[in-house]
Write a protein that holds these residues in place. Structure first.
Motif, short mmCIF file in Angstrom:
data_model
loop_
_atom_site.label_atom_id
_atom_site.label_comp_id
_atom_site.label_asym_id
_atom_site.label_seq_id
_atom_site.Cartn_x
_atom_site.Cartn_y
_atom_site.Cartn_z
N ILE A 16 0.87 -1.17 0.00
CA ILE A 16 0.00 0.00 0.00
C ILE A 16 0.91 1.22 0.00
O ILE A 16 1.76 1.38 0.87
N LYS A 18 1.39 5.51 -0.50
CA LYS A 18 0.73 6.81 -0.37
C LYS A 18 1.11 7.63 -1.59
O LYS A 18 2.27 7.78 -1.94
N GLU A 24 -4.21 6.74 -0.97
CA GLU A 24 -3.49 5.47 -0.94
C GLU A 24 -3.92 4.61 -2.11
O GLU A 24 -5.06 4.68 -2.57
N PHE A 25 -2.98 3.76 -2.57
CA PHE A 25 -3.30 2.78 -3.60
C PHE A 25 -2.42 1.56 -3.39
O PHE A 25 -1.40 1.62 -2.71
N VAL A 26 -2.84 0.45 -3.96
CA VAL A 26 -2.09 -0.80 -3.89
C VAL A 26 -1.22 -0.89 -5.13
O VAL A 26 -1.66 -0.60 -6.25
N ARG A 48 -1.71 -1.12 -10.37
CA ARG A 48 -2.06 -0.14 -9.35
C ARG A 48 -3.57 -0.12 -9.22
O ARG A 48 -4.28 -0.11 -10.21
N SER A 50 -6.77 1.54 -6.56
CA SER A 50 -7.09 2.38 -5.41
C SER A 50 -8.50 2.17 -4.89
O SER A 50 -8.99 2.99 -4.11
N PRO A 52 -11.50 0.77 -2.55
CA PRO A 52 -11.52 0.40 -1.13
C PRO A 52 -11.34 -1.11 -0.93
O PRO A 52 -10.68 -1.55 0.01
N LEU A 55 -7.63 -2.02 -1.17
CA LEU A 55 -6.87 -1.64 0.02
C LEU A 55 -7.07 -2.66 1.15
O LEU A 55 -6.16 -2.91 1.93
N LYS A 56 -8.26 -3.27 1.21
CA LYS A 56 -8.52 -4.29 2.23
C LYS A 56 -7.90 -5.64 1.85
O LYS A 56 -7.44 -6.38 2.71
N ALA A 58 -5.22 -6.23 -0.11
CA ALA A 58 -3.80 -6.20 -0.44
C ALA A 58 -2.98 -7.17 0.41
O ALA A 58 -2.01 -7.76 -0.09
#
Length: 147
Positions: A16, A18, A24-26, A48, A50, A52, A55-56, A58
């Motif tokens: 993750i 910034k 934020e993005f993976v 890449r 981003s 939600p 992000l959970k 990842a």
């Protein structure tokens, strides 16, 4: 917009990151294998995402996991591999990232009874099966359709 689906294995654990705007993005690298000019090759895709959900998820996108990525191709970069050969890497902004079912679980592979065949039906179960609610035609004429 150039979109596509890619299936490959994660090269190293997803991170993750910034962004410069504070969001934020993976980020992860996906290795896609293909066959060309008589040999197996690998194409690297920088992914890449981003959303939600990404992000959970990842933390589960670890090295070696097989994933399907649906996204937009935003750039292609060229780099040199360990042998000094030029290689290219696609950079994709993902809309969706999914796990790919890569086979049976270890328990299923070792168990001889789990061979995807239905369990045998006992005579008691066969007798308890209700009869069809209509009579099947008994005509010898196989072409008994009205049209």
């Amino acid at each position: 917009m150039f979109t596509g689906n890619f299936i490959g294995r994660v090269g190293k654990d997803a991170e993750i990151v910034k962004g410069v705007n504070g969001g934020e993005f993976v980020s992860m690298d996906l290795a896609e294998n293909y066959y060309a000019k008589g040999e197996n090759r690998t194409r690297w895709i920088r992914v890449r995402c981003s959303t939600p959900r990404a992000l959970k998820m990842a933390k589960y996108w670890t090295k070696g996991r097989q994933l399907e990525v649906v996204g937009e191709l935003v750039n292609i970069s060229i780099y040199e591999d360990k042998q000094g050969k030029p290689q290219y890497q696609m950079i994709v902004n993902a809309f969706r990232v999914e796990f790919v079912n890569s086979g049976k679980k270890k328990d299923e592979q070792e168990s001889p009874q789990n061979n995807n065949q239905p369990a045998p039906v006992s005579e008691a179960e066969r007798q308890a099966t209700p009869a069809m609610p209509f009579e099947a035609p008994t005509s010898d004429n196989a072409d008994d359709l009205p049209f």
